[in-house]
Design a protein around this motif. Sequence first.
Motif, PDB file in Angstrom:
ATOM      1  N   TYR A 223      10.736 -35.193  68.451  1.00  0.00           N
ATOM      2  CA  TYR A 223      12.106 -35.342  68.409  1.00  0.00           C
ATOM      3  C   TYR A 223      12.493 -36.417  67.335  1.00  0.00           C
ATOM      4  O   TYR A 223      13.267 -36.790  67.191  1.00  0.00           O
ATOM      5  CB  TYR A 223      12.856 -35.793  69.647  1.00  0.00           C
ATOM      6  N   LEU A 224      11.330 -37.078  67.067  1.00  0.00           N
ATOM      7  CA  LEU A 224      11.208 -38.106  65.846  1.00  0.00           C
ATOM      8  C   LEU A 224      11.642 -37.368  64.507  1.00  0.00           C
ATOM      9  O   LEU A 224      10.728 -37.167  63.493  1.00  0.00           O
ATOM     10  CB  LEU A 224      10.231 -39.030  65.752  1.00  0.00           C
ATOM     11  N   LYS A 225      13.028 -37.012  64.358  1.00  0.00           N
ATOM     12  CA  LYS A 225      13.355 -36.205  63.116  1.00  0.00           C
ATOM     13  C   LYS A 225      14.801 -36.557  62.980  1.00  0.00           C
ATOM     14  O   LYS A 225      15.358 -37.661  63.359  1.00  0.00           O
ATOM     15  CB  LYS A 225      13.077 -34.652  63.557  1.00  0.00           C
ATOM     16  N   GLU A 226      15.376 -35.723  61.812  1.00  0.00           N
ATOM     17  CA  GLU A 226      16.683 -36.190  61.512  1.00  0.00           C
ATOM     18  C   GLU A 226      17.763 -35.823  62.779  1.00  0.00           C
ATOM     19  O   GLU A 226      17.741 -34.705  63.198  1.00  0.00           O
ATOM     20  CB  GLU A 226      17.154 -35.354  60.244  1.00  0.00           C
ATOM     21  N   TRP A 227      18.795 -36.583  62.966  1.00  0.00           N
ATOM     22  CA  TRP A 227      19.797 -36.424  63.834  1.00  0.00           C
ATOM     23  C   TRP A 227      20.906 -36.369  62.851  1.00  0.00           C
ATOM     24  O   TRP A 227      21.492 -37.395  62.311  1.00  0.00           O
ATOM     25  CB  TRP A 227      19.804 -37.561  64.846  1.00  0.00           C
ATOM     26  N   ASN A 228      21.651 -35.075  62.852  1.00  0.00           N
ATOM     27  CA  ASN A 228      22.923 -34.917  62.144  1.00  0.00           C
ATOM     28  C   ASN A 228      23.664 -34.212  63.085  1.00  0.00           C
ATOM     29  O   ASN A 228      23.294 -33.867  64.128  1.00  0.00           O
ATOM     30  CB  ASN A 228      22.501 -34.145  60.638  1.00  0.00           C
ATOM     31  N   THR A 229      24.879 -34.019  62.533  1.00  0.00           N
ATOM     32  CA  THR A 229      25.811 -33.338  63.532  1.00  0.00           C
ATOM     33  C   THR A 229      25.488 -31.794  63.599  1.00  0.00           C
ATOM     34  O   THR A 229      25.049 -31.154  62.850  1.00  0.00           O
ATOM     35  CB  THR A 229      27.205 -33.598  63.091  1.00  0.00           C
ATOM     36  N   GLY A 249      24.976 -49.291  65.769  1.00  0.00           N
ATOM     37  CA  GLY A 249      24.059 -48.490  64.988  1.00  0.00           C
ATOM     38  C   GLY A 249      22.553 -48.836  65.066  1.00  0.00           C
ATOM     39  O   GLY A 249      22.260 -49.428  66.115  1.00  0.00           O
ATOM     40  N   PHE A 250      21.641 -48.591  64.322  1.00  0.00           N
ATOM     41  CA  PHE A 250      20.212 -48.921  64.342  1.00  0.00           C
ATOM     42  C   PHE A 250      19.755 -49.904  63.504  1.00  0.00           C
ATOM     43  O   PHE A 250      20.393 -50.126  62.225  1.00  0.00           O
ATOM     44  CB  PHE A 250      19.474 -47.704  64.419  1.00  0.00           C
ATOM     45  N   MET A 251      18.744 -50.687  63.864  1.00  0.00           N
ATOM     46  CA  MET A 251      18.177 -51.556  62.823  1.00  0.00           C
ATOM     47  C   MET A 251      17.552 -50.849  61.652  1.00  0.00           C
ATOM     48  O   MET A 251      16.956 -49.825  61.919  1.00  0.00           O
ATOM     49  CB  MET A 251      16.993 -52.464  63.715  1.00  0.00           C
ATOM     50  N   GLY A 252      17.754 -51.294  60.341  1.00  0.00           N
ATOM     51  CA  GLY A 252      17.075 -50.482  59.331  1.00  0.00           C
ATOM     52  C   GLY A 252      18.167 -49.555  58.550  1.00  0.00           C
ATOM     53  O   GLY A 252      17.723 -49.140  57.726  1.00  0.00           O
ATOM     54  N   LYS A 253      19.317 -49.546  59.161  1.00  0.00           N
ATOM     55  CA  LYS A 253      20.237 -48.806  58.423  1.00  0.00           C
ATOM     56  C   LYS A 253      21.537 -49.519  58.334  1.00  0.00           C
ATOM     57  O   LYS A 253      22.135 -49.978  59.342  1.00  0.00           O
ATOM     58  CB  LYS A 253      20.543 -47.304  59.400  1.00  0.00           C
ATOM     59  N   PRO A 259      23.696 -38.890  58.196  1.00  0.00           N
ATOM     60  CA  PRO A 259      22.643 -38.529  59.173  1.00  0.00           C
ATOM     61  C   PRO A 259      21.810 -39.820  59.584  1.00  0.00           C
ATOM     62  O   PRO A 259      21.669 -40.864  58.865  1.00  0.00           O
ATOM     63  CB  PRO A 259      21.845 -37.607  58.531  1.00  0.00           C
ATOM     64  N   TYR A 260      20.957 -39.639  60.638  1.00  0.00           N
ATOM     65  CA  TYR A 260      19.968 -40.539  60.840  1.00  0.00           C
ATOM     66  C   TYR A 260      18.453 -40.239  60.955  1.00  0.00           C
ATOM     67  O   TYR A 260      18.054 -39.146  61.503  1.00  0.00           O
ATOM     68  CB  TYR A 260      20.172 -41.313  62.570  1.00  0.00           C
ATOM     69  N   ASP A 261      17.670 -40.768  60.286  1.00  0.00           N
ATOM     70  CA  ASP A 261      16.242 -40.495  60.204  1.00  0.00           C
ATOM     71  C   ASP A 261      15.423 -41.169  61.009  1.00  0.00           C
ATOM     72  O   ASP A 261      15.192 -42.250  60.966  1.00  0.00           O
ATOM     73  CB  ASP A 261      15.739 -40.535  58.681  1.00  0.00           C
ATOM     74  N   LEU A 262      15.312 -40.610  62.374  1.00  0.00           N
ATOM     75  CA  LEU A 262      14.757 -41.224  63.531  1.00  0.00           C
ATOM     76  C   LEU A 262      13.335 -41.650  63.320  1.00  0.00           C
ATOM     77  O   LEU A 262      12.963 -42.660  63.541  1.00  0.00           O
ATOM     78  CB  LEU A 262      14.903 -40.313  64.645  1.00  0.00           C
TER      79      LEU A 262
END
Length: 555
Positions: A223-229, A249-253, A259-262
């Motif tokens: 599940y460490l993958k892209e999170w998009n809608t 949001g997240f640190m590093g973004k 999208p979020y590159d998890l």
Amino acid sequence: MKKCYTLITFLLLFSACGSQNETILATEQTNTIETNSKPKLVIGIVVDQMRYDYLTRFESKYGEGGFKRMMREGFNCKNNHFNYIPTYTGPGHASVYTGTTPKYHGIISNNWYDKETKETVYCAGDENVKSIGTEDKAGKMSPHLMLTTTFSDENRLFTQMRGKTIGISLKDRGAILPAGHTANAAYWFHGKEEGTWITSSFYMNTLPNWVTDFNTAEVAKSYLKEWNTVYDISTYIESGTDDNNFERGFMGKDKAIFPYDLKTLSKDNNGFDILKATPYGNSLTTDFAIAAIEGEQLGMDEITDVLTVSYSSTDYVGHNFGVNSKEVEDTYIRLDKDIERFFKYLDETVGEGEYTVFLTADHGAVNVPAYLQSVKVPAGYLDYDSRKEKFQAFLKDTFGTTDIVEKVSNNQVFLSKSKLKELGLNLHNVEQALVDEQISYENIAKVYTATTMNSTNFTTGIEVLLQNGFNQKRSGDVIIIDDIAHIAYSKKGSTHGSGLNYDTHVPLLFLGNGIKQGETYNKTVIPDIAPTISALLGISFPNGSTGCVLGFVIK
């Protein structure tokens, strides 16, 4: 309105519950098939931080097999509320399964000040047990601070321990408290660099093979993958703009936008812990719940088993991005798909009509106050530092010392009884002096003493909720209520804890074996769930239960 608040008023409680059930039975229209058999499996689902309006606001985006299936085929209690303060995760999960409030089950918050040890304790913390599945202290947990039984405990006792109970959640407290004292196991997710499901020696000495196999398969890593809608973001008209000033949001973004590159972001966000604040944490929980049913053979015989599942990611996402975010909307769209997947699995393995499920939440959440201010709705933020400074000056001027106060925790003031005795001060007089002082402070709406909570029987208003959340041995001496939509939190993201509708109004859906089809706007409260499931199973109510059986839900 029901008055089912104390253990000693059983006859009044029975009468109030009975009259309400008769009223609803006379008005509800149902279309059901009768069944005489008990469910083989009861699944309790708690969605962390799920406001009721998430059912209706995102309804057009839901499929037919998840939330909509529960509303269509099951029973929908549309006016369901928490009936105590504070509305936090620990008390919420305990109240759902014990059928009572913190006044009796004793889980008065996630953390609270212990008046005997003079230390802050965690609702599931237990230094007397060992971590199983990790070397980290994250496994040192048990339900020992919960004072009453759950309906899952009562099912174990009724079946002579043959009916199993398994608790599952990303959060330890979300797994442990619902499963109760007699559970076969409770499992929670340990993130960081491990990404594994763990437990404690309260339940076992080694992980079962099926849990070890699940961890070895590195499902979390997938599940460490892209999170998009899920759908085109332009169609997410039920929530605010993606790029705004109200989300952390997240640190590093740089921006909290899709999208979020998890996989990349996980390096700056505690490794696997990043999954907790994404919808994939719920997917991982669903995967593990399915593995638990298979591994433990739940619902595979005529003796009722209980599986408690708490979806925690909705809470992490809500805290991070706020009620009105597209991230929250996408999380619920994806959760709906996970629930549909879960139900399909149950239909195929346990059998359609052979299981009973209920779904509720442990609390709601307030909209980000900064956002509310931007649209001219009264809201704001609390300045605890200036409040503390003013309060300490008052204590010195009035009593000559600040030592009469041991701790201020969870909006409660804990007084030092030994210091009061040393100074020759009367407890009740000091309590009242603190009330008179605190009520003068900005953004404080109400203040009450422990004496008032112990001596006055409130029947209406927020005072009832305060009283239901007040445990005489564990709660403080002065209780403070802040202004509506005012929180002690960052100006990005949101939180919960009050007795107001945005925190108390949550879903309550029933589906499956023994459940009627229908809906009601009559008020129900969280402690009604456990006695209702107990009645459905024909077992004893949890030993501290103060809720009412929702007879109109049961066939």
